[in-house]
Design an enzyme around this catalytic site. Structure first.
Site, mmCIF file in Angstrom:
data_model
loop_
_atom_site.group_PDB
_atom_site.id
_atom_site.type_symbol
_atom_site.label_atom_id
_atom_site.label_comp_id
_atom_site.label_asym_id
_atom_site.label_seq_id
_atom_site.Cartn_x
_atom_site.Cartn_y
_atom_site.Cartn_z
ATOM 1 N N HIS A 34 -3.948 6.997 3.613
ATOM 2 C CA HIS A 34 -4.229 5.742 2.908
ATOM 3 C C HIS A 34 -5.646 5.300 3.261
ATOM 4 O O HIS A 34 -6.031 5.279 4.431
ATOM 5 C CB HIS A 34 -3.200 4.689 3.340
ATOM 6 C CG HIS A 34 -3.521 3.320 2.832
ATOM 7 N ND1 HIS A 34 -3.855 3.072 1.531
ATOM 8 C CD2 HIS A 34 -3.574 2.113 3.465
ATOM 9 C CE1 HIS A 34 -4.091 1.784 1.374
ATOM 10 N NE2 HIS A 34 -3.928 1.179 2.540
ATOM 11 N N CYS A 82 0.815 -1.230 0.000
ATOM 12 C CA CYS A 82 0.000 0.000 0.000
ATOM 13 C C CYS A 82 0.840 1.269 0.000
ATOM 14 O O CYS A 82 0.360 2.343 -0.361
ATOM 15 C CB CYS A 82 -0.916 0.014 1.222
ATOM 16 S SG CYS A 82 -2.005 -1.404 1.317
ATOM 17 N N ASN A 139 -10.169 -0.518 -0.033
ATOM 18 C CA ASN A 139 -8.718 -0.330 0.057
ATOM 19 C C ASN A 139 -8.108 -0.745 -1.281
ATOM 20 O O ASN A 139 -8.088 -1.928 -1.615
ATOM 21 C CB ASN A 139 -8.189 -1.194 1.200
ATOM 22 C CG ASN A 139 -6.677 -1.080 1.371
ATOM 23 O OD1 ASN A 139 -5.984 -0.540 0.512
ATOM 24 N ND2 ASN A 139 -6.170 -1.603 2.474
HETATM 25 N N1 ACO Z 1 -18.517 -10.420 8.145
HETATM 26 C C1 ACO Z 1 -19.048 -10.873 9.285
HETATM 27 N N2 ACO Z 1 -18.291 -11.289 10.315
HETATM 28 C C2 ACO Z 1 -16.966 -11.227 10.179
HETATM 29 C C3 ACO Z 1 -16.350 -10.762 9.019
HETATM 30 C C4 ACO Z 1 -17.186 -10.348 7.965
HETATM 31 N N3 ACO Z 1 -16.710 -9.861 6.803
HETATM 32 N N4 ACO Z 1 -15.002 -10.815 9.160
HETATM 33 C C5 ACO Z 1 -14.782 -11.297 10.392
HETATM 34 N N5 ACO Z 1 -15.949 -11.553 11.007
HETATM 35 C C6 ACO Z 1 -16.179 -12.065 12.349
HETATM 36 C C7 ACO Z 1 -15.021 -12.879 12.878
HETATM 37 O O1 ACO Z 1 -15.120 -14.202 12.454
HETATM 38 C C8 ACO Z 1 -15.209 -12.717 14.362
HETATM 39 O O2 ACO Z 1 -16.207 -13.605 14.779
HETATM 40 P P1 ACO Z 1 -16.074 -14.373 16.191
HETATM 41 O O3 ACO Z 1 -16.077 -13.291 17.225
HETATM 42 O O4 ACO Z 1 -17.287 -15.239 16.196
HETATM 43 O O5 ACO Z 1 -14.774 -15.125 16.108
HETATM 44 C C9 ACO Z 1 -15.763 -11.313 14.527
HETATM 45 O O6 ACO Z 1 -16.291 -10.954 13.221
HETATM 46 C C10 ACO Z 1 -14.695 -10.308 14.924
HETATM 47 O O7 ACO Z 1 -13.571 -10.472 14.069
HETATM 48 P P2 ACO Z 1 -12.297 -9.574 14.214
HETATM 49 O O8 ACO Z 1 -11.312 -9.939 13.147
HETATM 50 O O9 ACO Z 1 -11.840 -9.596 15.633
HETATM 51 O O10 ACO Z 1 -12.946 -8.160 13.875
HETATM 52 P P3 ACO Z 1 -12.325 -6.743 14.059
HETATM 53 O O11 ACO Z 1 -13.222 -5.959 14.915
HETATM 54 O O12 ACO Z 1 -10.869 -6.789 14.390
HETATM 55 O O13 ACO Z 1 -12.465 -6.152 12.589
HETATM 56 C C11 ACO Z 1 -11.107 -5.735 10.654
HETATM 57 C C12 ACO Z 1 -11.775 -6.779 11.509
HETATM 58 C C13 ACO Z 1 -12.177 -4.838 10.051
HETATM 59 C C14 ACO Z 1 -10.360 -6.433 9.521
HETATM 60 C C15 ACO Z 1 -10.162 -4.914 11.541
HETATM 61 O O14 ACO Z 1 -9.296 -5.755 12.260
HETATM 62 C C16 ACO Z 1 -9.360 -3.955 10.754
HETATM 63 O O15 ACO Z 1 -9.864 -2.963 10.286
HETATM 64 N N6 ACO Z 1 -8.047 -4.203 10.609
HETATM 65 C C17 ACO Z 1 -7.206 -3.418 9.766
HETATM 66 C C18 ACO Z 1 -6.927 -4.227 8.598
HETATM 67 C C19 ACO Z 1 -6.775 -3.435 7.330
HETATM 68 O O16 ACO Z 1 -7.362 -2.416 7.087
HETATM 69 N N7 ACO Z 1 -5.970 -3.995 6.491
HETATM 70 C C20 ACO Z 1 -5.817 -3.467 5.205
HETATM 71 C C21 ACO Z 1 -4.544 -3.926 4.618
HETATM 72 S S1 ACO Z 1 -3.187 -3.097 5.296
HETATM 73 C C22 ACO Z 1 -3.444 -1.588 4.974
HETATM 74 O O17 ACO Z 1 -3.852 -1.207 3.890
HETATM 75 C C23 ACO Z 1 -3.227 -0.662 6.054
#
Ligand code: ACO
Length: 328
Positions: free
Chosen positions: A255, A114, A285
């Site tokens: 970003h 990215c 993204n």
């Molecule tokens: N739909 C429904 N449920 C989902 C989904 C989905 N798409 N994805 C995950 N879940 C569920 C999981 O299975 C989990 O269920 P459980 O509690 O029964 O185990 C629950 O939702 C929570 O999952 P987490 O991964 O803990 O959710 P979190 O609140 O951390 O959100 C997210 C996930 C949105 C990916 C967050 O961690 C985030 O924004 N991270 C940053 C990642 C990012 O932006 N990366 C981009 C690439 S790098 C960059 O460009 C910077």
């Protein structure tokens, strides 16, 4: 002290096909409510499978060249930021040059996920310092849809496809000046955001099943924490070394990873919401393309005006991160 690169033109491109959260919820077990609450993303654009990013890059590049008001033949250097190249070989920068009808030019791919555009800006500064007669086309394009695992709901909802481009020269009357750019990395954290398959550290041979290791795998919460911390730090650092404060920045373009990261970074830095540009809601993204596309779309929306100071900040796989200051 090097002469600051002059920005002559910008371009951007997104594919026509829209994949909204409703349609995504028919592919994986997810919902519009979960995706918008966690990421702010409502829809993303998807390139037709098998098209290759160079076709998007070529449109963005032609728009930037036209905006610069220069003949395409005056381009001497092409930097192509991507982590989803059209092929392992040839470099996609060469493919792009050919699509633009250019040969005999410097071409190089820049793969820092990215952060590719901000690293590209840093390299542009170096190229123009070494070769002041050069005209640099910096393009960033990613086809994230080709590298997400459409069975992994924790990653496939986040990404989209796009391209952005800019033309720089060492002097002359352009549209702005790249005042500064700052980049950094930490390879020890690489496994937290990883696409292993297809690389030389993964053994595979013709006929093997393509497994999940060929697609993006990510520790979302860890990425989130590091992204916020690093983008805040590199934004503060670049402002400090240029003797500027938050109040001197007219528009912050971070970003476009997800809305929660953008809001956390903006508020930790002390930006009012109206100074933070967001298009992640409709683009997702788009990796390296995210910042140049956001700048292009902000400009198309009339938000970029002469005299403004624009701050960019990025974070991505590697981990890599960086910031840049544009004086319009
Ligand atoms: N739909 C429904 N449920 C989902 C989904 C989905 N798409 N994805 C995950 N879940 C569920 C999981 O299975 C989990 O269920 P459980 O509690 O029964 O185990 C629950 O939702 C929570 O999952 P987490 O991964 O803990 O959710 P979190 O609140 O951390 O959100 C997210 C996930 C949105 C990916 C967050 O961690 C985030 O924004 N991270 C940053 C990642 C990012 O932006 N990366 C981009 C690439 S790098 C960059 O460009 C910077």
């Amino acid at each position: 002290m090097i002469n600051a690169p002059v920005l002559f033109g910008v371009g951007g491109y997104v594919p026509d096909a829209v994949l909204d959260n409703e349609a995504l919820s028919r592919i994986v077990e997810t919902s519009d409510e979960w995706i918008t609450t966690r990421t702010g993303i409502r829809e993303r654009r998807i390139l037709a499978p098998g098209s290759g990013g160079a076709c998007m890059a070529a449109v963005a590049a032609r728009r930037a060249i036209e905006d610069a008001g220069i003949p395409p033949e005056s381009i001497t250097h092409i930097l192509y930021a991507t982590c989803t190249p059209d092929a392992m070989c040839p470099p996609t920068s060469c493919t792009l040059a050919d699509k633009l009808g250019l040969s005999g030019v410097f071409t190089a791919d820049v793969n820092v996920a990215c952060s590719g555009y901000i690293y590209g800006l840093t390299l542009t500064r170096g190229l123009l310092a070494a070769e002041p007669e050069a005209t640099v086309l910096l393009v960033a394009a990613d086809v994230m849809s080709s590298r997400v695992n459409w069975q992994d709901r924790s990653t496939c909802v986040l990404f989209g496809d796009a391209a952005g481009a800019a033309v720089f020269r060492a002097g002359g009357k352009g549209k702005g000046i790249l005042k500064d750019a700052l980049v950094s990395s930490n390879g020890a954290l690489g496994p937290l955001l990883h696409v292993g398959g297809g690389g030389s550290a993964t053994e595979f041979k013709p006929g093997d099943v393509i497994g999940p290791e060929f697609f993006i795998r990510m520790e979302g919460r860890e990425v989130y924490k590091h992204a916020v911390r690093c983008m805040v730090k590199c934004s503060r650092d670049i402002l400090e070394r240029n003797g500027l404060g938050i109040e001197d920045v007219d528009l912050f373009i971070p970003h476009q990873a997800n809305l929660r990261i953008i809001e956390a970074v903006g508020s930790k830095l002390g930006f009012p919401a109206e100074k933070v540009f967001c298009n992640v809601q409709i683009r997702g993204n788009t990796s390296a393309a995210s910042i140049p596309l956001a700048f292009y779309e902000a400009r198309e929306a009339g938000l970029i005006r002469p005299g403004m100071t624009v701050l960019f900040a990025t974070f991505g796989g590697g981990f890599t991160w960086g910031s840049a200051l544009l004086q319009l």
